[in-house]
Each structure stands twice: as structure tokens, then as C-alpha cells.
Design a protein around this motif. Structure first.
Motif, PDB file in Angstrom:
ATOM      1  N   SER A 131       0.867  -1.179   0.000  1.00 58.89           N
ATOM      2  CA  SER A 131       0.000   0.000   0.000  1.00 58.89           C
ATOM      3  C   SER A 131       0.901   1.226   0.000  1.00 58.89           C
ATOM      4  O   SER A 131       2.105   1.134   0.265  1.00 58.89           O
ATOM      5  CB  SER A 131      -0.918   0.030   1.226  1.00 58.89           C
ATOM      6  N   CYS A 132       0.305   2.374  -0.280  1.00 59.03           N
ATOM      7  CA  CYS A 132       1.085   3.621  -0.266  1.00 59.03           C
ATOM      8  C   CYS A 132       0.187   4.778   0.151  1.00 59.03           C
ATOM      9  O   CYS A 132      -0.903   4.961  -0.391  1.00 59.03           O
ATOM     10  CB  CYS A 132       1.682   3.898  -1.643  1.00 59.03           C
ATOM     11  N   VAL A 133       0.673   5.558   1.107  1.00 56.38           N
ATOM     12  CA  VAL A 133       0.013   6.800   1.517  1.00 56.38           C
ATOM     13  C   VAL A 133       0.975   7.949   1.261  1.00 56.38           C
ATOM     14  O   VAL A 133       2.134   7.907   1.667  1.00 56.38           O
ATOM     15  CB  VAL A 133      -0.402   6.756   2.997  1.00 56.38           C
ATOM     16  N   PHE A 134       0.480   8.957   0.572  1.00 58.70           N
ATOM     17  CA  PHE A 134       1.268  10.147   0.268  1.00 58.70           C
ATOM     18  C   PHE A 134       0.866  11.288   1.201  1.00 58.70           C
ATOM     19  O   PHE A 134      -0.319  11.491   1.468  1.00 58.70           O
ATOM     20  CB  PHE A 134       1.035  10.601  -1.169  1.00 58.70           C
ATOM     21  N   LEU A 135       1.843  12.039   1.659  1.00 56.72           N
ATOM     22  CA  LEU A 135       1.635  13.350   2.251  1.00 56.72           C
ATOM     23  C   LEU A 135       2.147  14.369   1.232  1.00 56.72           C
ATOM     24  O   LEU A 135       3.040  14.056   0.451  1.00 56.72           O
ATOM     25  CB  LEU A 135       2.405  13.493   3.562  1.00 56.72           C
ATOM     26  N   ASN A 136       1.629  15.571   1.261  1.00 48.52           N
ATOM     27  CA  ASN A 136       1.957  16.624   0.304  1.00 48.52           C
ATOM     28  C   ASN A 136       3.171  16.295  -0.570  1.00 48.52           C
ATOM     29  O   ASN A 136       4.312  16.410  -0.137  1.00 48.52           O
ATOM     30  CB  ASN A 136       2.172  17.927   1.053  1.00 48.52           C
ATOM     31  N   SER A 137       2.906  15.898  -1.791  1.00 47.17           N
ATOM     32  CA  SER A 137       3.942  15.470  -2.725  1.00 47.17           C
ATOM     33  C   SER A 137       3.646  16.022  -4.113  1.00 47.17           C
ATOM     34  O   SER A 137       2.490  16.204  -4.482  1.00 47.17           O
ATOM     35  CB  SER A 137       4.010  13.934  -2.798  1.00 47.17           C
ATOM     36  N   GLY A 138       4.711  16.257  -4.882  1.00 46.69           N
ATOM     37  CA  GLY A 138       4.560  16.759  -6.247  1.00 46.69           C
ATOM     38  C   GLY A 138       4.274  15.634  -7.226  1.00 46.69           C
ATOM     39  O   GLY A 138       5.071  15.371  -8.131  1.00 46.69           O
TER      40      GLY A 138
END
Length: 301
Positions: A131-138
Motif C-alpha cells: 500500500s502507499c500513503v502520500f503526504l503533500n507530494s509533487g
């Protein structure tokens, strides 16, 4: 209830080192259970996760490193830094730790691009991502706003801009991208600056900034990795971030099928240090969902 932080001086004593292509890399590992790889942003380091480290380690086997050119890891002066190589580094670290099961990712900013490459490799059966969770990323370069200092680092005089970059410049930059009521303390700013300047780090800032055009170069591959649909994803976003805030979240919702997103009102570019309790709650709720989860849009004040 607030989360206790880990002071940088303590964090540094808990790190270990391994060699990656002849370079010394500092890494941290704690806890047991499913492996959770934490990927930090630019220009900081894995200490960014110090609020979330202990509560996550109570549930998972958490792993993080200072990527090549960052924090307390090696910062070779003439190296050509690449997000692709940073993905190689993450896989080498997992091999070093004998992690042989699918890995969960929690990624921020620069680390979000590394996570996109790892997702692309997953779809090519060259990595195993659970799984993958992103925080503020371009995640979508066409929607990412570039700060003035980044533009200067990308210029022909970038080497001079990097060498002249000081603590005051760091303070000005962070004041632009944090939420209006969540600015870091003077002590935290000192610690960030310590990590940036370790191993003569200001001498390579103009080399690290090469990730900006690299994101454009690999856009189709990395956006495609988000659209594949085989790996559960969530995007937790501090919406007042001028770099990758509400506008990036809107683009994510347009481009990713059945987007699972969380909006953090009043929070800027560093949700995991500005609002760690909220980020922890939303991350754990994501992990508690069944594999056949139904994505949703969640707005929080």
C-alpha cells in the motif's frame, strides 16, 4: 492528545549505517510486524518522522533512512543525484534488513516521487508494494509550484545559491510553506539546519534539486503507477501548502481512479510535523480498511 517527539540528539544515537554503492547511509528501524517504509522530503531528512515514529513502531516494523545527499548520510559533492537511484537505495536497504515481504509506503514530498517509482516497479514485478500513503507530494509536475529558492538552485548560478544558503534562508522558505499557525519552533529550525549542513550539505543543494526536471521526465511512468489501481493508495494533504496543497489534491482527484483523499484544513507542506495526531489517525484508519476497501473523500477541519 499530543504525541511526544524524539529530540534530534536522541534520534541520531539510534541510527545505524550500511554501505550503498560505496556511500555510508544512515538508517533507523524499530518495531515488529508488517514492514512500513517511511520516505522523507527535500531538503530535510528522516527525522521528519520523529512524531510518528514511536506510535507507528507499536504497530508495524518501521524503516527509514536519510537518502543519499540528505541528513546524516553521505553527500558526495560531484555525484549526479537521481530519484531513480534513491528508489534503488530503498530496495537495497530492505535487502540489507532481509525484508522479503510486501512493504507499505508512507511518503512525503521528494519521497513521494521515490514512492511513485517503487509503485511503477511493483507493476513491473521488480518490487512488492502492499500500500502507499502520500503526504503533500509533487505527484503531478504540471501542478507543482516551484519556490523562488528552487528556481535559483536550478539556474546556472545554483552552486553559488546553495553555498550562500543560510539558516535565515531556511526560515524564510519554511515560513512560506507551513500552515499559518503551525510554524516550527526555533529549536526545530536549528535541528533542520543541522541536518542540512551535516557533511557540507549546502554544497550539493543545486545537485539535489535535479529532482524537479526528473519529475517531468518520468511523468507518464509515475502518473501511470498511480492510475494502475492494483495497490491501495491514499493522499493526505495539508491544503494551505502553496507547493503541493489544495491544487495538487484537486489534480489527484481528477487523475486517479476512485481517489481516496483526506484534506487537512490550516495545514501546510509538512502534515506529519504540523498535525501528527491527525496524520496518524488517518493513516491508521487507512490501514484498518479491508483489502476490498471503498475509496472515499474525507474533509477535516
Amino acid at each position: 492528545m499530543p504525541i511526544a517527539e524524539i529530540p534530534l540528539r536522541v534520534w541520531r544515537t539510534r541510527g545505524q549505517s550500511f554501505s550503498f554503492r560505496g556511500h555510508s547511509i544512515r538508517y533507523w528501524s524499530a518495531g515488529q510486524g508488517e514492514p512500513l517504509l517511511l520516505l522523507h522530503g527535500f531538503p530535510t531528512a528522516s527525522w521528519d518522522w520523529h512524531y510518528l515514529w514511536a506510535p507507528l513502531a507499536q504497530r508495524f516494523r518501521v524503516i527509514a533512512c536519510d537518502m543519499l545527499g540528505f541528513g546524516d548520510s553521505a553527500k558526495p559533492h560531484k555525484h549526479r543525484y537521481s530519484l531513480m537511484e534513491q528508489a534503488d537505495l530503498q530496495q537495497a536497504l530492505l535487502a540489507h534488513l532481509h525484508v522479503d515481504q510486501p512493504v507499505h509506503l508512507l511518503a512525503h514530498d521528494y519521497g513521494g516521487s521515490v514512492a511513485q517509482e517503487l509503485l511503477a516497479r511493483h507493476h513491473e514485478r521488480r518490487a512488492e508494494i502492499a500500500s502507499c500513503v502520500f503526504l503533500n507530494s509533487g505527484l503531478f509536475p504540471e501542478s507543482c509550484q516551484i519556490l523562488r529558492v528552487q528556481k535559483l538552485l536550478l539556474s546556472r548560478l545554483g552552486w553559488l545559491v546553495g553555498r550562500s544558503f543560510g539558516r535565515d534562508g531556511l526560515v524564510r522558505t519554511l515560513s512560506q510553506i507551513y500552515g499559518p499557525r503551525t510554524h516550527p519552533s526555533e529549536s526545530a529550525l536549528d535541528d533542520y539546519w543541522s541536518l542540512i549542513t551535516a557533511n557540507a550539505g549546502t554544497r550539493i543543494l543545486h545537485r539535489l534539486i535535479a529532482y524537479v526536471p526528473e519529475r517531468r521526465l518520468h511523468r507518464e511512468r509515475w502518473v501511470g503507477a498511480l492510475q494502475h489501481g492494483a495497490v491501495p493508495l491514499r493522499f493526505i494533504n495539508g491544503v494551505v501548502d502553496p507547493v503541493s496543497g489544495a491544487h495538487m489534491l484537486e489534480r489527484y482527484q481528477q487523475m486517479v481512479p476512485n481517489p481516496d483523499t483526506v484534506e487537512l484544513q490550516g495545514i501546510g507542506h509538512y502534515p506529519h510535523t504540523e498535525a501528527p495526531v491527525q496524520v496518524l489517525r488517518h493513516y491508521l484508519s487507512f490501514r484498518e480498511q479491508p483489502l476490498s476497501f471503498v475509496p472515499q473523500k474525507v474533509a477535516w477541519s
